[in-house]
Design an enzyme around this catalytic site. Structure first.
Site, mmCIF file in Angstrom:
data_model
loop_
_atom_site.group_PDB
_atom_site.id
_atom_site.type_symbol
_atom_site.label_atom_id
_atom_site.label_comp_id
_atom_site.label_asym_id
_atom_site.label_seq_id
_atom_site.Cartn_x
_atom_site.Cartn_y
_atom_site.Cartn_z
ATOM 1 C CB THR A 130 128.289 58.367 13.373
ATOM 2 O OG1 THR A 130 128.425 59.783 13.289
ATOM 3 C CG2 THR A 130 126.909 58.065 13.959
ATOM 4 C CG ASP A 131 131.233 62.569 15.271
ATOM 5 O OD1 ASP A 131 130.292 62.386 14.480
ATOM 6 O OD2 ASP A 131 132.076 63.480 15.115
ATOM 7 C CD GLU A 132 126.020 63.201 12.386
ATOM 8 O OE1 GLU A 132 124.781 63.182 12.441
ATOM 9 O OE2 GLU A 132 126.657 63.605 11.407
ATOM 10 C CE1 TYR A 155 123.978 57.813 9.764
ATOM 11 C CE2 TYR A 155 124.795 59.741 10.945
ATOM 12 C CZ TYR A 155 125.031 58.515 10.335
ATOM 13 O OH TYR A 155 126.302 58.002 10.297
ATOM 14 C CE LYS A 159 125.915 54.179 12.270
ATOM 15 N NZ LYS A 159 126.294 53.006 11.418
#
Ligand code: NAD
Ligand code: DAU
Length: 348
Positions: A130-132, A155, A159
């Site tokens: 993810t970009d997060e 989260y 990741k």
């Protein structure tokens, strides 16, 4: 080629499984999924009897099970999507994210290494992320593949950790890996705890549409089938050891997006103009809410020739139509019926 796709009963995974099963009849596709609340085999009924498709119910945090599965099936490649994926749930139950996203990923890496030993020819471990992991942007700038990691929710921390483990297996053991980091997806099969399907469901049922804080947070939205196409391109054409950012170049403030969804729904449902906007309810902000994400996709566009196939207007139109036409899917998911059915069918 025998490919293990994890998390294939979920939102993005179901589109990836369908694309690979239908586009590559010579590949044998194994879909490994625990069928958590987010896994739904109704997402795959159209391909469930395809000769090159096998579903395996299982948990990536069960090390013995994972190890046996790899030894039995001798996979050539893994496309890893299984994860706990919802930021709000990670705030209330972070440990579930550590177990599945971090430890589960490590068990898969370990099982692949045990199977492949040091013979990595024609092998691949592809990790979908993810970009997060890059943290939060201010008003300006975009995440590139070189942006320093700065995860800020349980989260995104889980990741980021899994991304680091995947790269560590490449650096330390020479395992061929690829990683892609994508922005917010939307489209069919999206579980209605996430903003767009939750809003559509609530608007349809004339329930309050919760907007966190002032609705000023910005997300970059990509149609899920375009993410699946990007995964196909990275899998087949991407360089081993490389990372690819995937985004829609499509930034929206949450409140503007919700206004747009309300207006589309008014039109589709024949409601008076502005009726659905009255459902918007500002609620307490998400803890640690990242302000803005935006992805610079130039690497995947320039090097692999990928680009989104639909505009946001087209994608939203398809999405809204899908949710309006698939009342039974929404009903099953919101009532929990889909889980009872599969728990009975797959109980050991
Ligand atoms: P999802 O929550 O819809 O699906 C996750 C799937 O993983 C479910 O089918 C679930 O049953 C399965 N799963 C969960 N825990 C498992 C376990 N322990 N063992 C086996 N299966 C398990 O998630 P999604 O939105 O489809 O996201 C898929 C992947 O893509 C995730 O890795 C996520 O981090 C990443 N991602 C998502 C987005 C997005 O916008 N949704 C964007 C970028 C990256
Ligand atoms: O950026 C990629 C990520 O996008 C993925 O890695 C995650 O798996 C995926 O869930 C998604 O994370 P977000 O937190 O951005 O998605 P979500 O749909 O939960 O929220 C989108 C924005 O809308 C965010 O700013 C929070 C806000 N929001 C969300 C919900 C559920 C609301 O204002 N109201 C809501 O009810």
């Amino acid at each position: 080629m025998k490919i293990l796709i994890t998390g294939g009963a979920g939102f993005i995974g179901s589109h990836v499984v369908r694309l690979f099963v239908t586009k590559y009849p010579n590949y044998q596709i194994f879909n490994l999924d625990k069928l958590t609340y987010a896994g739904n085999l109704q997402n795959l009924t159209d391909i469930e009897n395809a000769p090159n498709y096998t579903f395996v119910k299982g948990d990536i945090t069960d090390q013995a099970f994972i190890s046996n599965l790899f030894q039995e099936q001798k996979f050539d490649a893994v496309i890893h999507l299984a994860a706990e994926s919802h930021v709000d749930r990670s705030i209330t139950d972070p440990m579930a994210f550590v177990f599945t996203n971090v430890i589960g990923t490590c068990y898969l890496l370990h099982a692949a290494k045990e199977l492949w030993k040091s013979d990595f020819s024609n092998k691949l471990f592809y990790h979908v992320s993810t970009d997060e992991v890059y943290g939060s942007l201010g008003e300006e700038g975009m995440f590139t593949e070189e942006t320093k990691y700065d995860p800020r929710s349980p989260y995104s921390a889980s990741k980021a950790s899994s991304d680091h483990f995947v790269r560590a297996y490449n650096h330390t053991y020479g395992m061929p890996v690829k990683v892609s980091n994508c922005s917010n997806n939307y489209g069919p099969n999206h579980f209605p705890e996430k903003l767009i399907p939750l809003a559509l469901n609530n608007i349809k049922n004339e329930k309050p549409v919760p907007v966190y804080g002032k609705g000023e947070n910005v997300r970059d939205w990509l149609y899920v089938i375009d993410h699946a196409r990007a995964i196909d391109d990275v899998f087949h054409k991407g360089q081993v050891g490389e990372t690819y950012n995937i985004g829609g170049v499509n930034e929206w403030r949450n409140i503007d997006l919700i206004h747009l969804l309300c207006d589309i729904m008014d039109r589709k449902l024949g409601r008076e103009e502005g009726a659905s906007r009255k459902l918007i309810t500002f609620v307490t902000d998400r803890a640690g809410h990242d302000l803005r994400y935006a992805i610079d996709s130039s690497k995947i566009m320039n090097e692999l020739g990928w680009e989104p196939s639909v505009t946001f207007e087209e994608g939203l139109e398809k999405t809204v139509d899908w949710y309006l036409q698939n009342e039974d899917w929404l009903q099953n998911v919101t009532s929990g019926n889909y889980q009872e059915y599969y728990q009975k069918q797959y109980s050991q």
